[in-house]
Write a protein that holds these residues in place. Sequence first.
Motif, PDB file in Angstrom:
ATOM      1  N   THR A  91      58.892  51.907  37.303  1.00  0.00           N
ATOM      2  CA  THR A  91      59.512  51.399  38.519  1.00  0.00           C
ATOM      3  C   THR A  91      58.583  50.408  39.221  1.00  0.00           C
ATOM      4  OG1 THR A  91      60.855  53.377  38.866  1.00  0.00           O
ATOM      5  CG2 THR A  91      60.405  52.014  40.790  1.00  0.00           C
ATOM      6  N   ALA A  92      59.081  49.208  39.466  1.00  0.00           N
ATOM      7  CA  ALA A  92      58.280  48.148  40.078  1.00  0.00           C
ATOM      8  C   ALA A  92      59.137  46.908  40.239  1.00  0.00           C
ATOM      9  CB  ALA A  92      57.061  47.827  39.213  1.00  0.00           C
ATOM     10  N   VAL A  93      58.588  45.932  40.948  1.00  0.00           N
ATOM     11  CA  VAL A  93      59.163  44.598  40.947  1.00  0.00           C
ATOM     12  C   VAL A  93      58.550  43.862  39.770  1.00  0.00           C
ATOM     13  CG1 VAL A  93      59.409  42.411  42.173  1.00  0.00           C
ATOM     14  CG2 VAL A  93      59.518  44.573  43.431  1.00  0.00           C
ATOM     15  N   TYR A  94      59.378  43.293  38.927  1.00  0.00           N
ATOM     16  CA  TYR A  94      58.917  42.589  37.743  1.00  0.00           C
ATOM     17  C   TYR A  94      58.978  41.082  37.957  1.00  0.00           C
ATOM     18  CZ  TYR A  94      58.660  46.827  34.977  1.00  0.00           C
ATOM     19  OH  TYR A  94      58.296  48.058  34.475  1.00  0.00           O
ATOM     20  N   TYR A  95      57.912  40.403  37.571  1.00  0.00           N
ATOM     21  CA  TYR A  95      57.791  38.961  37.726  1.00  0.00           C
ATOM     22  C   TYR A  95      57.531  38.298  36.382  1.00  0.00           C
ATOM     23  CZ  TYR A  95      56.765  40.209  42.606  1.00  0.00           C
ATOM     24  OH  TYR A  95      56.802  40.723  43.880  1.00  0.00           O
ATOM     25  N   CYS A  96      58.104  37.129  36.174  1.00  0.00           N
ATOM     26  CA  CYS A  96      57.696  36.310  35.047  1.00  0.00           C
ATOM     27  C   CYS A  96      56.778  35.213  35.572  1.00  0.00           C
ATOM     28  CB  CYS A  96      58.892  35.717  34.293  1.00  0.00           C
ATOM     29  SG  CYS A  96      59.872  34.508  35.208  1.00  0.00           S
ATOM     30  N   ALA A  97      55.924  34.700  34.702  1.00  0.00           N
ATOM     31  CA  ALA A  97      54.946  33.708  35.119  1.00  0.00           C
ATOM     32  C   ALA A  97      54.564  32.791  33.966  1.00  0.00           C
ATOM     33  CB  ALA A  97      53.693  34.405  35.661  1.00  0.00           C
ATOM     34  N   ALA A  98      54.115  31.594  34.312  1.00  0.00           N
ATOM     35  CA  ALA A  98      53.603  30.631  33.348  1.00  0.00           C
ATOM     36  C   ALA A  98      52.127  30.401  33.631  1.00  0.00           C
ATOM     37  CB  ALA A  98      54.373  29.319  33.440  1.00  0.00           C
ATOM     38  N   ALA A  99      51.320  30.371  32.578  1.00  0.00           N
ATOM     39  CA  ALA A  99      49.878  30.268  32.725  1.00  0.00           C
ATOM     40  C   ALA A  99      49.438  28.901  33.226  1.00  0.00           C
ATOM     41  CB  ALA A  99      49.190  30.575  31.397  1.00  0.00           C
ATOM     42  N   ARG A 100      48.254  28.879  33.844  1.00  0.00           N
ATOM     43  CA  ARG A 100      47.647  27.633  34.282  1.00  0.00           C
ATOM     44  C   ARG A 100      47.198  26.825  33.078  1.00  0.00           C
ATOM     45  NH1 ARG A 100      46.349  28.193  39.731  1.00  0.00           N
ATOM     46  NH2 ARG A 100      46.247  30.354  40.483  1.00  0.00           N
ATOM     47  N   SER A 101      47.298  25.521  33.180  1.00  0.00           N
ATOM     48  CA  SER A 101      46.850  24.649  32.109  1.00  0.00           C
ATOM     49  C   SER A 101      45.351  24.825  31.881  1.00  0.00           C
ATOM     50  CB  SER A 101      47.152  23.191  32.437  1.00  0.00           C
ATOM     51  OG  SER A 101      48.542  22.978  32.563  1.00  0.00           O
ATOM     52  N   GLY A 102      44.959  24.913  30.610  1.00  0.00           N
ATOM     53  CA  GLY A 102      43.552  25.023  30.270  1.00  0.00           C
ATOM     54  C   GLY A 102      42.983  26.420  30.329  1.00  0.00           C
ATOM     55  N   GLY A 103      43.789  27.386  30.720  1.00  0.00           N
ATOM     56  CA  GLY A 103      43.329  28.752  30.818  1.00  0.00           C
ATOM     57  C   GLY A 103      43.636  29.560  29.572  1.00  0.00           C
ATOM     58  N   TYR A 104      43.107  30.778  29.547  1.00  0.00           N
ATOM     59  CA  TYR A 104      43.409  31.684  28.451  1.00  0.00           C
ATOM     60  C   TYR A 104      44.773  32.324  28.658  1.00  0.00           C
ATOM     61  CZ  TYR A 104      38.488  31.362  27.114  1.00  0.00           C
ATOM     62  OH  TYR A 104      37.248  30.908  26.710  1.00  0.00           O
ATOM     63  N   CYS A 105      45.361  32.807  27.582  1.00  0.00           N
ATOM     64  CA  CYS A 105      46.638  33.502  27.643  1.00  0.00           C
ATOM     65  C   CYS A 105      46.343  34.996  27.636  1.00  0.00           C
ATOM     66  CB  CYS A 105      47.510  33.104  26.449  1.00  0.00           C
ATOM     67  SG  CYS A 105      49.238  33.610  26.575  1.00  0.00           S
ATOM     68  N   THR A 106      46.349  35.574  28.830  1.00  0.00           N
ATOM     69  CA  THR A 106      45.930  36.960  28.994  1.00  0.00           C
ATOM     70  C   THR A 106      46.954  37.733  29.809  1.00  0.00           C
ATOM     71  OG1 THR A 106      44.748  36.741  31.104  1.00  0.00           O
ATOM     72  CG2 THR A 106      43.576  36.061  29.112  1.00  0.00           C
ATOM     73  N   LEU A 107      46.609  38.982  30.119  1.00  0.00           N
ATOM     74  CA  LEU A 107      47.439  39.806  30.992  1.00  0.00           C
ATOM     75  C   LEU A 107      46.906  39.830  32.419  1.00  0.00           C
ATOM     76  CD1 LEU A 107      48.345  42.895  28.769  1.00  0.00           C
ATOM     77  CD2 LEU A 107      49.741  40.890  29.297  1.00  0.00           C
ATOM     78  N   SER A 108      45.970  38.950  32.723  1.00  0.00           N
ATOM     79  CA  SER A 108      45.428  38.862  34.073  1.00  0.00           C
ATOM     80  C   SER A 108      46.288  37.938  34.925  1.00  0.00           C
ATOM     81  CB  SER A 108      43.995  38.346  34.051  1.00  0.00           C
ATOM     82  OG  SER A 108      43.531  38.096  35.364  1.00  0.00           O
ATOM     83  N   PRO A 109      46.798  38.406  36.067  1.00  0.00           N
ATOM     84  CA  PRO A 109      47.597  37.544  36.941  1.00  0.00           C
ATOM     85  C   PRO A 109      46.880  36.280  37.375  1.00  0.00           C
ATOM     86  CG  PRO A 109      47.830  39.835  37.600  1.00  0.00           C
ATOM     87  CD  PRO A 109      46.711  39.778  36.593  1.00  0.00           C
ATOM     88  N   ALA A 110      45.555  36.317  37.450  1.00  0.00           N
ATOM     89  CA  ALA A 110      44.775  35.181  37.933  1.00  0.00           C
ATOM     90  C   ALA A 110      44.873  33.967  37.033  1.00  0.00           C
ATOM     91  CB  ALA A 110      43.315  35.588  38.104  1.00  0.00           C
ATOM     92  N   THR A 111      45.255  34.149  35.784  1.00  0.00           N
ATOM     93  CA  THR A 111      45.340  33.035  34.841  1.00  0.00           C
ATOM     94  C   THR A 111      46.700  32.344  34.868  1.00  0.00           C
ATOM     95  OG1 THR A 111      46.028  34.434  32.969  1.00  0.00           O
ATOM     96  CG2 THR A 111      43.656  34.145  33.339  1.00  0.00           C
ATOM     97  N   TYR A 112      47.584  32.786  35.735  1.00  0.00           N
ATOM     98  CA  TYR A 112      48.935  32.225  35.812  1.00  0.00           C
ATOM     99  C   TYR A 112      49.139  31.453  37.107  1.00  0.00           C
ATOM    100  CZ  TYR A 112      49.944  34.961  31.705  1.00  0.00           C
ATOM    101  OH  TYR A 112      49.935  35.466  30.425  1.00  0.00           O
ATOM    102  N   GLY A 113      49.823  30.316  36.991  1.00  0.00           N
ATOM    103  CA  GLY A 113      49.984  29.449  38.147  1.00  0.00           C
ATOM    104  C   GLY A 113      51.384  29.344  38.705  1.00  0.00           C
ATOM    105  N   TYR A 114      52.380  29.689  37.916  1.00  0.00           N
ATOM    106  CA  TYR A 114      53.767  29.605  38.353  1.00  0.00           C
ATOM    107  C   TYR A 114      54.418  30.970  38.261  1.00  0.00           C
ATOM    108  CZ  TYR A 114      52.992  24.603  37.705  1.00  0.00           C
ATOM    109  OH  TYR A 114      52.495  23.324  37.771  1.00  0.00           O
ATOM    110  N   TRP A 115      55.123  31.354  39.315  1.00  0.00           N
ATOM    111  CA  TRP A 115      55.720  32.683  39.409  1.00  0.00           C
ATOM    112  C   TRP A 115      57.167  32.635  39.843  1.00  0.00           C
ATOM    113  CZ3 TRP A 115      52.896  37.047  38.153  1.00  0.00           C
ATOM    114  CH2 TRP A 115      51.520  36.848  37.987  1.00  0.00           C
ATOM    115  N   GLY A 116      57.958  33.573  39.326  1.00  0.00           N
ATOM    116  CA  GLY A 116      59.314  33.745  39.796  1.00  0.00           C
ATOM    117  C   GLY A 116      59.333  34.586  41.053  1.00  0.00           C
ATOM    118  N   GLN A 117      60.529  34.835  41.576  1.00  0.00           N
ATOM    119  CA  GLN A 117      60.663  35.577  42.829  1.00  0.00           C
ATOM    120  C   GLN A 117      60.616  37.084  42.644  1.00  0.00           C
ATOM    121  OE1 GLN A 117      63.230  34.464  41.105  1.00  0.00           O
ATOM    122  NE2 GLN A 117      64.617  36.219  41.066  1.00  0.00           N
ATOM    123  N   GLY A 118      60.766  37.552  41.418  1.00  0.00           N
ATOM    124  CA  GLY A 118      60.725  38.965  41.127  1.00  0.00           C
ATOM    125  C   GLY A 118      62.099  39.601  41.076  1.00  0.00           C
ATOM    126  N   THR A 119      62.213  40.664  40.284  1.00  0.00           N
ATOM    127  CA  THR A 119      63.447  41.431  40.202  1.00  0.00           C
ATOM    128  C   THR A 119      63.099  42.913  40.154  1.00  0.00           C
ATOM    129  OG1 THR A 119      65.539  41.696  38.983  1.00  0.00           O
ATOM    130  CG2 THR A 119      63.559  41.297  37.663  1.00  0.00           C
TER     131      THR A 119
END
Length: 125
Positions: A91-119
């Motif tokens: 149970t949670a609010v789920y968000y999709c995100a796109a990573a920042r350019s030049g960053g690693y592809c990880t599970l860390s939120p800090a590496t993502y720059g674009y976010w949806g509104q959540g569901t």
Amino acid sequence: QVQLVESGGGSVQAGGSLRLSCAASGYTRSTYCMGWFRQAPGKEREGVARIYTGSGSTYYADSVKGRFTISQDKAKNTLYLQMNSLKPEDTAVYYCAAARSGGYCTLSPATYGYWGQGTQVTVSS
């Protein structure tokens, strides 16, 4: 710029399934890595799954391995999260995100720059 819109959340009993969708628009060609994240009340946002959009390589948090599947439809610019065998702790609010350019592809939120509104996803016992 990339815009992301999630859908598909809802309420389900433990053991049930849900399929989340994330529609991407804008300059989607720049998105090499996308992920799903969730945040429960009073908890930090955590990574659930991510995918390299070019190769299709996926990675999952230990808590969802074997139950969740991340996938994409490149032609539709859509990201999916199939959630099976749901548990109350999902149970949670789920968000999709796109990573920042030049960053690693990880599970860390800090590496993502674009976010949806959540569901919202609610799993009852």
